[in-house]
Design an enzyme around this catalytic site. Sequence first.
Site, PDB file in Angstrom:
ATOM      1  N   ALA A 149       0.854  -1.192   0.000  1.00  0.00           N
ATOM      2  CA  ALA A 149       0.000   0.000   0.000  1.00  0.00           C
ATOM      3  C   ALA A 149       0.892   1.244   0.000  1.00  0.00           C
ATOM      4  O   ALA A 149       2.072   1.158   0.336  1.00  0.00           O
ATOM      5  CB  ALA A 149      -0.891  -0.023   1.239  1.00  0.00           C
ATOM      6  N   GLN A 178       1.213   3.552   2.067  1.00  0.00           N
ATOM      7  CA  GLN A 178       1.828   3.776   3.389  1.00  0.00           C
ATOM      8  C   GLN A 178       2.399   2.480   3.976  1.00  0.00           C
ATOM      9  O   GLN A 178       2.437   2.293   5.195  1.00  0.00           O
ATOM     10  CB  GLN A 178       0.822   4.409   4.351  1.00  0.00           C
ATOM     11  CG  GLN A 178       0.614   5.902   4.117  1.00  0.00           C
ATOM     12  CD  GLN A 178       1.894   6.724   4.342  1.00  0.00           C
ATOM     13  OE1 GLN A 178       2.832   6.285   5.003  1.00  0.00           O
ATOM     14  NE2 GLN A 178       1.922   7.915   3.774  1.00  0.00           N
ATOM     15  N   SER A 179       2.853   1.583   3.113  1.00  0.00           N
ATOM     16  CA  SER A 179       3.376   0.291   3.569  1.00  0.00           C
ATOM     17  C   SER A 179       4.610   0.433   4.464  1.00  0.00           C
ATOM     18  O   SER A 179       5.613   1.044   4.066  1.00  0.00           O
ATOM     19  CB  SER A 179       3.741  -0.551   2.341  1.00  0.00           C
ATOM     20  OG  SER A 179       4.532  -1.658   2.721  1.00  0.00           O
ATOM     21  N   ASN A 180       4.542  -0.160   5.645  1.00  0.00           N
ATOM     22  CA  ASN A 180       5.718  -0.231   6.517  1.00  0.00           C
ATOM     23  C   ASN A 180       6.745  -1.202   5.953  1.00  0.00           C
ATOM     24  O   ASN A 180       7.946  -1.018   6.099  1.00  0.00           O
ATOM     25  CB  ASN A 180       5.318  -0.717   7.916  1.00  0.00           C
ATOM     26  CG  ASN A 180       4.305   0.192   8.555  1.00  0.00           C
ATOM     27  OD1 ASN A 180       4.560   1.367   8.745  1.00  0.00           O
ATOM     28  ND2 ASN A 180       3.137  -0.355   8.883  1.00  0.00           N
ATOM     29  N   CYS A 234       7.345  -1.787   2.802  1.00  0.00           N
ATOM     30  CA  CYS A 234       8.103  -1.141   1.721  1.00  0.00           C
ATOM     31  C   CYS A 234       9.156  -0.189   2.289  1.00  0.00           C
ATOM     32  O   CYS A 234      10.297  -0.174   1.832  1.00  0.00           O
ATOM     33  CB  CYS A 234       7.150  -0.413   0.777  1.00  0.00           C
ATOM     34  SG  CYS A 234       6.188  -1.557  -0.252  1.00  0.00           S
TER      35      CYS A 234
END
Length: 324
Positions: free
Chosen positions: A73, A75-77, A79
Amino acid sequence: MSAISLPRLHLAHLPTPVEELPRLSAALGGPRLLVKRDDQTGLAFGGNKTRKLEYLLGAAQAEGARTLITGGAPQSNHCRQTAAAAARHGFACILVLAGEPPQHASANLLLDTLLGAEIVWCAPQERDSVMRQVFEQAEAAGRRPYLIPYGGSNSTGATAYAYAMRELLAQNVHPDWIVVASSSGGTQAGLAAGKHLFGCESKILGISIDKPEVELSAGIVAGLASQVCARLGKAHTFGAGDILVNDGYRGGGYGVMGEAEIEAIRLFARTEGLLLDPVYTGRAAAGLLDLIRQGFFSPEESVLFWHTGGTPVLFAERYAPRLV
Ligand SMILES: *Cc1c(COP(=O)(O)O)cnc(C)c1O
């Protein structure tokens, strides 16, 4: 325990601390509460993906890869931690983000760019095909890509959480219950495998962030936990009955911060100075609060909340204004 050891690159500050939460416990009139601080794994604001990435980067390096590709997403942590891990070990990093690029990059998205990742945007329904395309293009360009699955949740990544369970045992912490946010399932699967492999008595309860119970417990988590045991040389097959998942706190769906999440974030912050996040730990903590209020845990029991990170998302444009 078997002598099998998987390739691993160092990223995390371990062991992460375990702390008591006496003020939160008193505020709730509830059981003894503890927290395992995997929000403090130390890599670019930390979180649970850092542990998984130690093994995923180990595998990437063993294959001679030079470019890490993953997705998530906006706001992926996962990533953000992958971008940081890549920078730390000299890999290039391409992130495939599903959604619309916002006008202003905030929180994890800002950090992805700061950490040097290349970002490819795609529509949510195209994310798998775009990941494949990006991989093929990188391969054709001689960039030696390595594909990391969503959430780092394959048996390589999940293995890190079997070892995290061993770490908890070595800290001499033996709660009756472990409560953890569960989404792509690798964290809970690794913990379940570690419980079996290293002889832990705690019951592990995953609070589902976005998936129905059977899909997560019997499907993803049991399957991955079985694979982790096989990888570590001690075959064991997990069934649905071995994995506890509560899917009753999914609210408005993935990434939708509701009143329950806001209340949990505020209560943890104001009683313990402990920061949660709007998507994962806020939701899992909202489930924990509700279970405590319902009397699900007996007063003599102890409950360890496994904090999986995500705190940069507090500063995301989408959530921050509603938290104050
Ligand atoms: C990814 C993530 C989780 C979920 O972990 P899974 O292994 O995907 O189930 C929980 N909390 C945070 C903060 C995360 O980033």
